[in-house]
Motif scaffolding. Sequence first.
Motif, PDB file in Angstrom:
ATOM      1  N   GLY A  18       0.779  -1.229   0.000  1.00  0.00           N
ATOM      2  CA  GLY A  18       0.000   0.000   0.000  1.00  0.00           C
ATOM      3  C   GLY A  18       0.810   1.277   0.000  1.00  0.00           C
ATOM      4  O   GLY A  18       0.253   2.365   0.148  1.00  0.00           O
ATOM      5  N   GLU A  19       2.109   1.170  -0.223  1.00  0.00           N
ATOM      6  CA  GLU A  19       2.955   2.366  -0.264  1.00  0.00           C
ATOM      7  C   GLU A  19       2.836   3.025  -1.644  1.00  0.00           C
ATOM      8  O   GLU A  19       2.976   2.363  -2.679  1.00  0.00           O
ATOM      9  CB  GLU A  19       4.410   1.979  -0.003  1.00  0.00           C
ATOM     10  N   ALA A  20       2.579   4.334  -1.668  1.00  0.00           N
ATOM     11  CA  ALA A  20       2.442   5.066  -2.927  1.00  0.00           C
ATOM     12  C   ALA A  20       3.764   5.073  -3.688  1.00  0.00           C
ATOM     13  O   ALA A  20       4.821   5.316  -3.106  1.00  0.00           O
ATOM     14  CB  ALA A  20       1.996   6.494  -2.654  1.00  0.00           C
ATOM     15  N   VAL A  21       3.673   4.791  -5.004  1.00  0.00           N
ATOM     16  CA  VAL A  21       4.885   4.751  -5.842  1.00  0.00           C
ATOM     17  C   VAL A  21       4.726   5.503  -7.161  1.00  0.00           C
ATOM     18  O   VAL A  21       5.594   5.422  -8.017  1.00  0.00           O
ATOM     19  CB  VAL A  21       5.341   3.296  -6.121  1.00  0.00           C
ATOM     20  N   GLY A  22       3.618   6.225  -7.329  1.00  0.00           N
ATOM     21  CA  GLY A  22       3.434   6.956  -8.577  1.00  0.00           C
ATOM     22  C   GLY A  22       1.969   7.124  -8.891  1.00  0.00           C
ATOM     23  O   GLY A  22       1.107   6.934  -8.033  1.00  0.00           O
ATOM     24  N   SER A  23       1.691   7.458 -10.145  1.00  0.00           N
ATOM     25  CA  SER A  23       0.310   7.648 -10.565  1.00  0.00           C
ATOM     26  C   SER A  23       0.145   7.228 -12.020  1.00  0.00           C
ATOM     27  O   SER A  23       1.116   7.100 -12.759  1.00  0.00           O
ATOM     28  CB  SER A  23      -0.117   9.103 -10.374  1.00  0.00           C
ATOM     29  N   ALA A  24      -1.104   7.017 -12.392  1.00  0.00           N
ATOM     30  CA  ALA A  24      -1.478   6.672 -13.768  1.00  0.00           C
ATOM     31  C   ALA A  24      -2.927   7.101 -13.956  1.00  0.00           C
ATOM     32  O   ALA A  24      -3.643   7.321 -12.976  1.00  0.00           O
ATOM     33  CB  ALA A  24      -1.342   5.166 -13.992  1.00  0.00           C
ATOM     34  N   THR A  25      -3.364   7.216 -15.194  1.00  0.00           N
ATOM     35  CA  THR A  25      -4.782   7.507 -15.417  1.00  0.00           C
ATOM     36  C   THR A  25      -5.594   6.265 -15.068  1.00  0.00           C
ATOM     37  O   THR A  25      -5.092   5.132 -15.088  1.00  0.00           O
ATOM     38  CB  THR A  25      -5.075   7.899 -16.873  1.00  0.00           C
ATOM     39  N   VAL A  26      -6.855   6.482 -14.753  1.00  0.00           N
ATOM     40  CA  VAL A  26      -7.772   5.368 -14.494  1.00  0.00           C
ATOM     41  C   VAL A  26      -7.749   4.421 -15.695  1.00  0.00           C
ATOM     42  O   VAL A  26      -7.628   3.207 -15.543  1.00  0.00           O
ATOM     43  CB  VAL A  26      -9.201   5.886 -14.222  1.00  0.00           C
ATOM     44  N   PRO A  33      -1.667  -5.458 -18.385  1.00  0.00           N
ATOM     45  CA  PRO A  33      -1.964  -6.465 -17.351  1.00  0.00           C
ATOM     46  C   PRO A  33      -2.501  -5.856 -16.062  1.00  0.00           C
ATOM     47  O   PRO A  33      -2.745  -6.569 -15.096  1.00  0.00           O
ATOM     48  CB  PRO A  33      -0.599  -7.099 -17.099  1.00  0.00           C
ATOM     49  N   GLY A  34      -2.742  -4.543 -16.033  1.00  0.00           N
ATOM     50  CA  GLY A  34      -3.260  -3.868 -14.844  1.00  0.00           C
ATOM     51  C   GLY A  34      -2.136  -3.375 -13.958  1.00  0.00           C
ATOM     52  O   GLY A  34      -1.086  -4.005 -13.855  1.00  0.00           O
ATOM     53  N   ALA A  35      -2.336  -2.227 -13.357  1.00  0.00           N
ATOM     54  CA  ALA A  35      -1.358  -1.647 -12.432  1.00  0.00           C
ATOM     55  C   ALA A  35      -2.011  -1.568 -11.057  1.00  0.00           C
ATOM     56  O   ALA A  35      -3.131  -1.056 -10.930  1.00  0.00           O
ATOM     57  CB  ALA A  35      -0.948  -0.247 -12.906  1.00  0.00           C
ATOM     58  N   LEU A  36      -1.333  -2.089 -10.051  1.00  0.00           N
ATOM     59  CA  LEU A  36      -1.877  -2.073  -8.696  1.00  0.00           C
ATOM     60  C   LEU A  36      -2.041  -0.620  -8.242  1.00  0.00           C
ATOM     61  O   LEU A  36      -1.083   0.157  -8.267  1.00  0.00           O
ATOM     62  CB  LEU A  36      -0.960  -2.833  -7.736  1.00  0.00           C
ATOM     63  N   HIS A  37      -3.255  -0.277  -7.851  1.00  0.00           N
ATOM     64  CA  HIS A  37      -3.549   1.097  -7.448  1.00  0.00           C
ATOM     65  C   HIS A  37      -4.539   1.122  -6.288  1.00  0.00           C
ATOM     66  O   HIS A  37      -5.253   0.162  -6.036  1.00  0.00           O
ATOM     67  CB  HIS A  37      -4.075   1.909  -8.634  1.00  0.00           C
ATOM     68  N   TYR A 106      -8.442  -5.052   1.068  1.00  0.00           N
ATOM     69  CA  TYR A 106      -8.577  -6.268   0.272  1.00  0.00           C
ATOM     70  C   TYR A 106      -7.863  -6.015  -1.057  1.00  0.00           C
ATOM     71  O   TYR A 106      -8.286  -5.168  -1.847  1.00  0.00           O
ATOM     72  CB  TYR A 106     -10.067  -6.560   0.044  1.00  0.00           C
ATOM     73  N   ALA A 107      -6.767  -6.721  -1.301  1.00  0.00           N
ATOM     74  CA  ALA A 107      -6.044  -6.584  -2.572  1.00  0.00           C
ATOM     75  C   ALA A 107      -6.482  -7.716  -3.497  1.00  0.00           C
ATOM     76  O   ALA A 107      -6.581  -8.870  -3.076  1.00  0.00           O
ATOM     77  CB  ALA A 107      -4.543  -6.634  -2.329  1.00  0.00           C
ATOM     78  N   TYR A 108      -6.752  -7.378  -4.740  1.00  0.00           N
ATOM     79  CA  TYR A 108      -7.228  -8.385  -5.697  1.00  0.00           C
ATOM     80  C   TYR A 108      -6.883  -7.973  -7.125  1.00  0.00           C
ATOM     81  O   TYR A 108      -6.571  -6.823  -7.404  1.00  0.00           O
ATOM     82  CB  TYR A 108      -8.738  -8.593  -5.565  1.00  0.00           C
ATOM     83  N   ARG A 109      -7.015  -8.937  -8.012  1.00  0.00           N
ATOM     84  CA  ARG A 109      -6.866  -8.711  -9.450  1.00  0.00           C
ATOM     85  C   ARG A 109      -7.967  -9.502 -10.132  1.00  0.00           C
ATOM     86  O   ARG A 109      -8.179 -10.674  -9.811  1.00  0.00           O
ATOM     87  CB  ARG A 109      -5.498  -9.179  -9.939  1.00  0.00           C
ATOM     88  N   ALA A 110      -8.681  -8.878 -11.065  1.00  0.00           N
ATOM     89  CA  ALA A 110      -9.776  -9.546 -11.760  1.00  0.00           C
ATOM     90  C   ALA A 110      -9.857  -9.042 -13.197  1.00  0.00           C
ATOM     91  O   ALA A 110      -9.907  -7.832 -13.432  1.00  0.00           O
ATOM     92  CB  ALA A 110     -11.101  -9.291 -11.046  1.00  0.00           C
ATOM     93  N   ASP A 111      -9.875  -9.962 -14.147  1.00  0.00           N
ATOM     94  CA  ASP A 111     -10.041  -9.634 -15.562  1.00  0.00           C
ATOM     95  C   ASP A 111     -11.517  -9.596 -15.901  1.00  0.00           C
ATOM     96  O   ASP A 111     -12.270 -10.488 -15.506  1.00  0.00           O
ATOM     97  CB  ASP A 111      -9.365 -10.699 -16.440  1.00  0.00           C
ATOM     98  N   ASP A 112     -11.942  -8.588 -16.643  1.00  0.00           N
ATOM     99  CA  ASP A 112     -13.330  -8.480 -17.080  1.00  0.00           C
ATOM    100  C   ASP A 112     -13.460  -9.052 -18.486  1.00  0.00           C
ATOM    101  O   ASP A 112     -13.010  -8.423 -19.454  1.00  0.00           O
ATOM    102  CB  ASP A 112     -13.787  -7.023 -17.057  1.00  0.00           C
ATOM    103  N   PRO A 113     -14.066 -10.232 -18.622  1.00  0.00           N
ATOM    104  CA  PRO A 113     -14.176 -10.840 -19.950  1.00  0.00           C
ATOM    105  C   PRO A 113     -15.063 -10.046 -20.907  1.00  0.00           C
ATOM    106  O   PRO A 113     -14.884 -10.117 -22.117  1.00  0.00           O
ATOM    107  CB  PRO A 113     -14.783 -12.221 -19.668  1.00  0.00           C
ATOM    108  N   ALA A 114     -15.976  -9.234 -20.387  1.00  0.00           N
ATOM    109  CA  ALA A 114     -16.887  -8.466 -21.240  1.00  0.00           C
ATOM    110  C   ALA A 114     -16.217  -7.257 -21.871  1.00  0.00           C
ATOM    111  O   ALA A 114     -16.556  -6.877 -22.987  1.00  0.00           O
ATOM    112  CB  ALA A 114     -18.111  -8.023 -20.434  1.00  0.00           C
ATOM    113  N   THR A 115     -15.273  -6.632 -21.159  1.00  0.00           N
ATOM    114  CA  THR A 115     -14.683  -5.384 -21.657  1.00  0.00           C
ATOM    115  C   THR A 115     -13.184  -5.490 -21.943  1.00  0.00           C
ATOM    116  O   THR A 115     -12.613  -4.571 -22.522  1.00  0.00           O
ATOM    117  CB  THR A 115     -14.890  -4.234 -20.653  1.00  0.00           C
ATOM    118  N   GLY A 116     -12.543  -6.576 -21.494  1.00  0.00           N
ATOM    119  CA  GLY A 116     -11.104  -6.729 -21.686  1.00  0.00           C
ATOM    120  C   GLY A 116     -10.284  -5.912 -20.704  1.00  0.00           C
ATOM    121  O   GLY A 116      -9.058  -5.919 -20.744  1.00  0.00           O
ATOM    122  N   ARG A 117     -10.938  -5.199 -19.811  1.00  0.00           N
ATOM    123  CA  ARG A 117     -10.234  -4.400 -18.803  1.00  0.00           C
ATOM    124  C   ARG A 117      -9.876  -5.276 -17.608  1.00  0.00           C
ATOM    125  O   ARG A 117     -10.327  -6.411 -17.496  1.00  0.00           O
ATOM    126  CB  ARG A 117     -11.095  -3.221 -18.330  1.00  0.00           C
TER     127      ARG A 117
END
Length: 180
Positions: A18-26, A33-37, A106-117
């Motif tokens: 949970g330590e801040a390391v930068g920023s990115a657009t939503v 592959p997704g960026a932990l935010h 709660y840390a998680y990663r989930a792929d959305d099959p409908a949108t590819g996000r």
Amino acid sequence: MPAVSRELSFVELVTPDGEAVGSATVESAHQQPGALHRAFSVLLVTADGRTLLQRRAAQKTRFPLRWANSCCGHPAPGEPVAEAAARRLTEELGISGVEFVEAGVYAYRADDPATGRVEHEYDHVLVGRVEADLAVAPDPAEVAELRWVAAERLREEIIAAPDAHAPWLPGVLSVAFDLS
């Protein structure tokens, strides 16, 4: 704020601790592959134990038309989580003045099959106690439907139809209510 401009807003990138390391657009944080935010999930709960759920609007870029917690979103880099949650609660549901208790993360990663996000979030779970007659004015661009549901009933529904619910919902509920 329209969904398009929210996609261009910045989120805070974090380490697994949970330590801040930068920023990115939503938008870029949710591309493969997704960026932990940093994110937050709000659960509004009545004294008799019912939780307000929202069915995400059809135009959502991630997991549209799935049942999810009362409200969720991302704080801007450096923005206090509770402040961002209060802002989004007003934007999405027209609710203000709720005090939150942070139940955990709660840390998680989930792929959305409908949108590819992808969702790859360090999610602060916030619980707000509210009255059963709470006035709610959902933004139709954000919310397709609302309903109150008892915790045990919700647990049964998620088991019976997991794909009808946002993939983060079971973990969020577990952090908030220990429903495992």
